[in-house]
Write an enzyme that holds these catalytic residues in place. Structure first.
Site, PDB file in Angstrom:
ATOM      1  N   GLY A  50      82.646  90.954  49.965  1.00  0.00           N
ATOM      2  CA  GLY A  50      83.640  91.435  49.009  1.00  0.00           C
ATOM      3  C   GLY A  50      83.155  91.450  47.568  1.00  0.00           C
ATOM      4  O   GLY A  50      83.973  91.497  46.640  1.00  0.00           O
ATOM      5  N   HIS A 105      82.612  91.478  27.021  1.00  0.00           N
ATOM      6  CA  HIS A 105      83.074  91.029  28.330  1.00  0.00           C
ATOM      7  C   HIS A 105      82.318  91.682  29.458  1.00  0.00           C
ATOM      8  O   HIS A 105      82.836  91.885  30.530  1.00  0.00           O
ATOM      9  CB  HIS A 105      84.582  91.246  28.472  1.00  0.00           C
ATOM     10  CG  HIS A 105      85.329  90.353  27.562  1.00  0.00           C
ATOM     11  ND1 HIS A 105      85.340  88.997  27.739  1.00  0.00           N
ATOM     12  CD2 HIS A 105      86.014  90.603  26.441  1.00  0.00           C
ATOM     13  CE1 HIS A 105      86.042  88.446  26.758  1.00  0.00           C
ATOM     14  NE2 HIS A 105      86.455  89.393  25.962  1.00  0.00           N
TER      15      HIS A 105
END
Ligand code: A3P
Length: 256
Positions: A50, A105
């Site tokens: 995932g 970020h």
């Protein structure tokens, strides 16, 4: 499981007991001096657990839930693999180059194994390339930066993706309106990500990833190894799993 020898795939190299793609093993040297920034996020996962999913969720969070902003580049450029290296592929994933233009970020994820001793806990060490040999990925990656443990949560995430997105939001100290989170649930569903060229790896040249053999995003089914492996391979896997997991107090479900 028989190993298919392919000249374009040199034998794996063992680094501290972990089998790695040769080129990834070579990339580890320069990574020893990698300095995480306090707002870096490292996603530490096993293969096929995932990674892409969590990467897309994180980038969507940092883009305020705007899917169109996540269309700016393929997922492997937006959320680069620290240890990625391959001949002939421009390094969209070279961390240092990326950092020059990185937003505060920028997410730096994946497959950073910080297992075991404290020395190894201070820097990226190895990429796990087989199902779960050795210790599980840790939930901390050193003195700076943060890590998200994605892999072992895949099953519960599949059952309640909204809750998982909320947990990730909380982890990175962000909040988004509920309707945005609901939209994120839709946009990060397996069905949507499978047809999204910015998440399904279809932009990778065919010589590196031939989707006619297997699409990168296949079925989105937990426990599909059972149908992929032969009976003999499944048996061998079960024996190996029991051996490696002996004494581990965590119990994992492999089916929903
Ligand atoms: P398959 O494509 O083989 O079904 P990784 O990104 O670490 O390689 O993991 C890929 C696996 O994660 C997929 O394997 C699928 O099981 C699961 N997955 C990927 N994206 C997903 C999504 N959006 N929703 C649910 N599961 C997802």
């Amino acid at each position: 499981m028989e190993l298919i020898q392919d000249t374009s795939r040199p034998p794996l190299e063992y680094v501290k007991g972990v089998p790695l793609i040769k080129y990834f093993a070579e990339a580890l040297g320069p990574l020893q001096s990698f300095q995480a920034r306090p707002d870096d996020v490292l996603i530490s996962t096993y293969p096929k657990s995932g990674t892409t999913w969590v990467s897309q969720i994180l980038d969507m969070i940092y883009q305020g839930g705007h899917l169109e902003k996540c269309h700016r580049a393929p997922i492997f450029m937006r959320v680069p693999f620290l240890e990625f290296k391959a001949p002939g592929i421009p390094s969209g994933v070279g961390v240092e180059e990326d950092r020059a233009g990185a937003s505060s970020h920028q997410t730096f994820p994946d497959l950073l194994l910080r297992a075991g001793d404290s020395e190894r806990n201070t820097g990226p060490t190895a990429h796990q390339d087989t199902p779960a040999p050795g210790p599980a990925p840790p939930d901390s990656v050193g003195s700076e930066g943060q890590a998200i443990l994605a892999s072992t949560e895949e099953l519960s995430a599949a059952q309640n993706p909204k809750r998982e997105i909320q947990k990730i939001l909380e982890f990175v100290g962000r909040s988004l309106p509920e309707e945005t989170v609901d939209l994120m649930v839709q946009h990060t569903s397996f069905k949507e990500m499978k047809k999204n060229p910015m998440t399904n790896y279809s932009t990778v040249p065919r010589e590196f990833m031939d989707h006619s053999i297997s699409p990168f995003m296949r079925k989105g089914m937990a426990g599909d190894r059972k149908t992929t492996f032969t009976v003999a391979q499944n048996e061998r896997f079960d024996v190996d799993y029991a051996e490696k997991m002996a004494g581990c107090s965590l119990s994992f479900r492999s089916e929903l």
